[in-house]
Design a protein around this motif. Structure first.
Motif, short mmCIF file in Angstrom:
data_model
loop_
_atom_site.label_atom_id
_atom_site.label_comp_id
_atom_site.label_asym_id
_atom_site.label_seq_id
_atom_site.Cartn_x
_atom_site.Cartn_y
_atom_site.Cartn_z
N LEU A 1 0.84 -1.21 0.00
CA LEU A 1 0.00 0.00 0.00
C LEU A 1 0.87 1.25 0.00
O LEU A 1 0.62 2.20 -0.74
N GLN A 2 1.88 1.24 0.84
CA GLN A 2 2.76 2.41 0.94
C GLN A 2 3.46 2.68 -0.39
O GLN A 2 3.60 3.84 -0.81
N GLN A 3 3.91 1.64 -1.06
CA GLN A 3 4.61 1.81 -2.34
C GLN A 3 3.67 2.33 -3.43
O GLN A 3 4.06 3.17 -4.24
N ILE A 4 2.44 1.83 -3.45
CA ILE A 4 1.49 2.31 -4.46
C ILE A 4 1.20 3.79 -4.25
O ILE A 4 1.17 4.58 -5.20
N ILE A 5 0.98 4.18 -3.00
CA ILE A 5 0.70 5.59 -2.70
C ILE A 5 1.89 6.46 -3.06
O ILE A 5 1.75 7.54 -3.66
N ALA A 6 3.10 6.00 -2.72
CA ALA A 6 4.31 6.78 -3.01
C ALA A 6 4.55 6.91 -4.51
O ALA A 6 5.10 7.91 -4.98
N GLY A 7 4.10 5.91 -5.28
CA GLY A 7 4.36 5.93 -6.71
C GLY A 7 3.33 6.65 -7.54
O GLY A 7 3.50 6.80 -8.75
N ASN A 8 2.25 7.14 -6.91
CA ASN A 8 1.19 7.84 -7.65
C ASN A 8 1.28 9.33 -7.34
O ASN A 8 1.02 9.76 -6.21
N SER A 9 1.63 10.14 -8.33
CA SER A 9 1.82 11.57 -8.11
C SER A 9 0.54 12.27 -7.67
O SER A 9 0.59 13.33 -7.04
N ASN A 10 -0.63 11.69 -7.99
CA ASN A 10 -1.89 12.31 -7.60
C ASN A 10 -2.27 11.98 -6.15
O ASN A 10 -3.30 12.43 -5.66
N TYR A 11 -1.42 11.21 -5.48
CA TYR A 11 -1.61 10.92 -4.06
C TYR A 11 -0.57 11.63 -3.20
O TYR A 11 -0.37 11.30 -2.03
N SER A 12 0.14 12.61 -3.76
CA SER A 12 1.27 13.22 -3.05
C SER A 12 0.84 13.95 -1.78
O SER A 12 1.57 13.94 -0.78
N ASP A 13 -0.32 14.60 -1.79
CA ASP A 13 -0.79 15.28 -0.58
C ASP A 13 -1.08 14.27 0.53
O ASP A 13 -0.70 14.47 1.69
N PHE A 14 -1.77 13.19 0.16
CA PHE A 14 -2.07 12.15 1.16
C PHE A 14 -0.77 11.56 1.69
O PHE A 14 -0.64 11.33 2.90
#
Length: 381
Positions: free
Chosen positions: A42-55
């Motif tokens: 989960l952490q890697q997916i979030i880190a790899g998606n630029s549209n999740y940068s605020d989260f």
């Protein structure tokens, strides 16, 4: 008979061969249709998606208070995209969400985590979050935002990870209890004071004051959010760093300073002491911005209007050039005019309290709401 058996054997062998071919073919098709196993956490997916940068930013800043999504324990995470954070900034009328109280941020973020894996086909149920309150995932693939009737769309569901699943949402999900707080305070003086990170110490005092509200009167939090007053309010309140400075000057700890206005004294309970202290920081005779305060000052005498606070204390506006020998301690603004609220003006017991209403003090007007204006001061009496 022998000739008859041979065709039957041939037909049987053909059927077996066809069955084998069909079986292999179906197996290949099933293999092709099978969804590949996820390879990222989960952490890697979030880190790899630029549209999740605020989260990602707020999760990492509060990671010690939130579930660990880098390991093997499974979680469902409703991830607000960057557009969701932009919408919240617009709602709160701020460019910087880090000014929101850390405890509020942590509580809101925890509302986006659920233990275990909840997939899209399980919607239509209430789900208990890590924050403790529940969200409802409707059968039309929307989420009911806490405390409101607003339906938040799930933009992208079932992004599977090695340790759970992500559902992208278009709005930040607000817990019902936090929604009530934000909803009541939005656009009022209460918004910066009750939600702002720089007033967390002051909130401790407000909590004590409002633990026992006198019959027929409003609590301090209610006053800050009150929009029924015909005149409006002006608050002169200490921020965290101001209390740090006042405590240091008095050679006591900040905890001791706060205790001095939140502890029972004589016949007065702790809540009464705290309430009296806070009411002497609130003026209910009108909304005074920085310009309004400066405009009350007489150019010859430097003395401005007197304000009778809700607690009964009278404070007089006084303006003195900081270069002047008359400037009290604390007026260190290079030559600019310092504004003070003075108790017992003209006497030996006069107390000069600077109010920070100009940009030079890094505070300015902290947030003129629909019901009042907030200024930072070091009134601690």
């Amino acid at each position: 008979m022998k000739n008859l058996i041979n065709p039957l054997k041939a037909l049987a062998m053909f059927a077996v061969a066809f069955g084998l071919i069909f079986t292999v073919s179906c197996s290949d098709d099933d293999e092709d249709d099978k969804e590949p196993d996820p390879t990222e956490s989960l952490q890697q997916i979030i880190a790899g998606n630029s549209n999740y940068s605020d989260f990602k930013f707020f999760y990492e800043a509060n990671s010690t208070l939130l579930p660990d999504i880098s390991g093997s324990t499974e979680f469902t995470v409703f991830v607000p995209n960057n557009e969701a954070f932009d919408a919240l900034r617009e709602t709160l009328d701020t460019d910087d969400l880090t000014t929101v109280s850390p405890e509020v941020i942590a509580s809101v973020l925890a509302f986006h985590f659920v233990s275990g894996q909840v997939l899209e086909d399980e919607f239509g149920t209430e789900i208990t979050t890590a924050q403790g309150e529940k969200i409802t995932w409707n059968s039309d693939n929307t989420i009911v935002e806490g405390g409101s009737n607003t339906a938040v769309a799930v933009v992208s569901a079932d992004q599977k990870a090695t340790n759970g699943v992500i559902h992208e949402v278009e709005r930040i999900l607000i817990p019902p209890t936090i929604f009530l707080q934000i909803g009541l305070n939005l656009g009022t003086m209460a918004q910066p004071i009750l939600l702002g990170s720089v007033f967390s110490d002051l909130r401790q005092i407000i909590t004590v004051a409002d633990s026992d509200i006198p019959d027929g009167e409003m609590g301090i939090a209610q006053i800050l959010a009150d929009q029924t007053s015909e005149t409006g309010y002006t608050c002169f309140v200490p921020a965290n760093d101001v209390l740090d400075g006042v405590a240091a000057a008095a050679k006591i700890t900040k905890e001791q300073l706060i205790a001095s206005v939140t502890t029972a004294q004589g016949d007065f309970t702790a809540s009464q002491v705290a309430r009296g202290f806070l009411l002497n920081h609130i003026y209910d005779g009108g909304i005074l911005t920085a310009a309004d305060i400066l405009a009350t000052v007489d150019s010859e005498t430097g003395v401005g209007t007197s304000l009778v606070m809700m607690g009964g204390k009278t404070l007089t506006v006084l303006a003195i050039p900081s270069s002047s020998e008359q400037a009290p301690a604390g007026c260190t603004n290079g030559g600019d005019t310092c504004i003070f609220l003075v108790q017992n003006i003209g006497t030996e017991s006069a107390v000069y309290t600077p109010i920070f209403v100009t940009d030079a003090f890094d505070y300015n007007d902290f947030g003129s709401g629909t019901n009042g204006a907030v200024h930072v001061s070091s009134i601690v009496q």
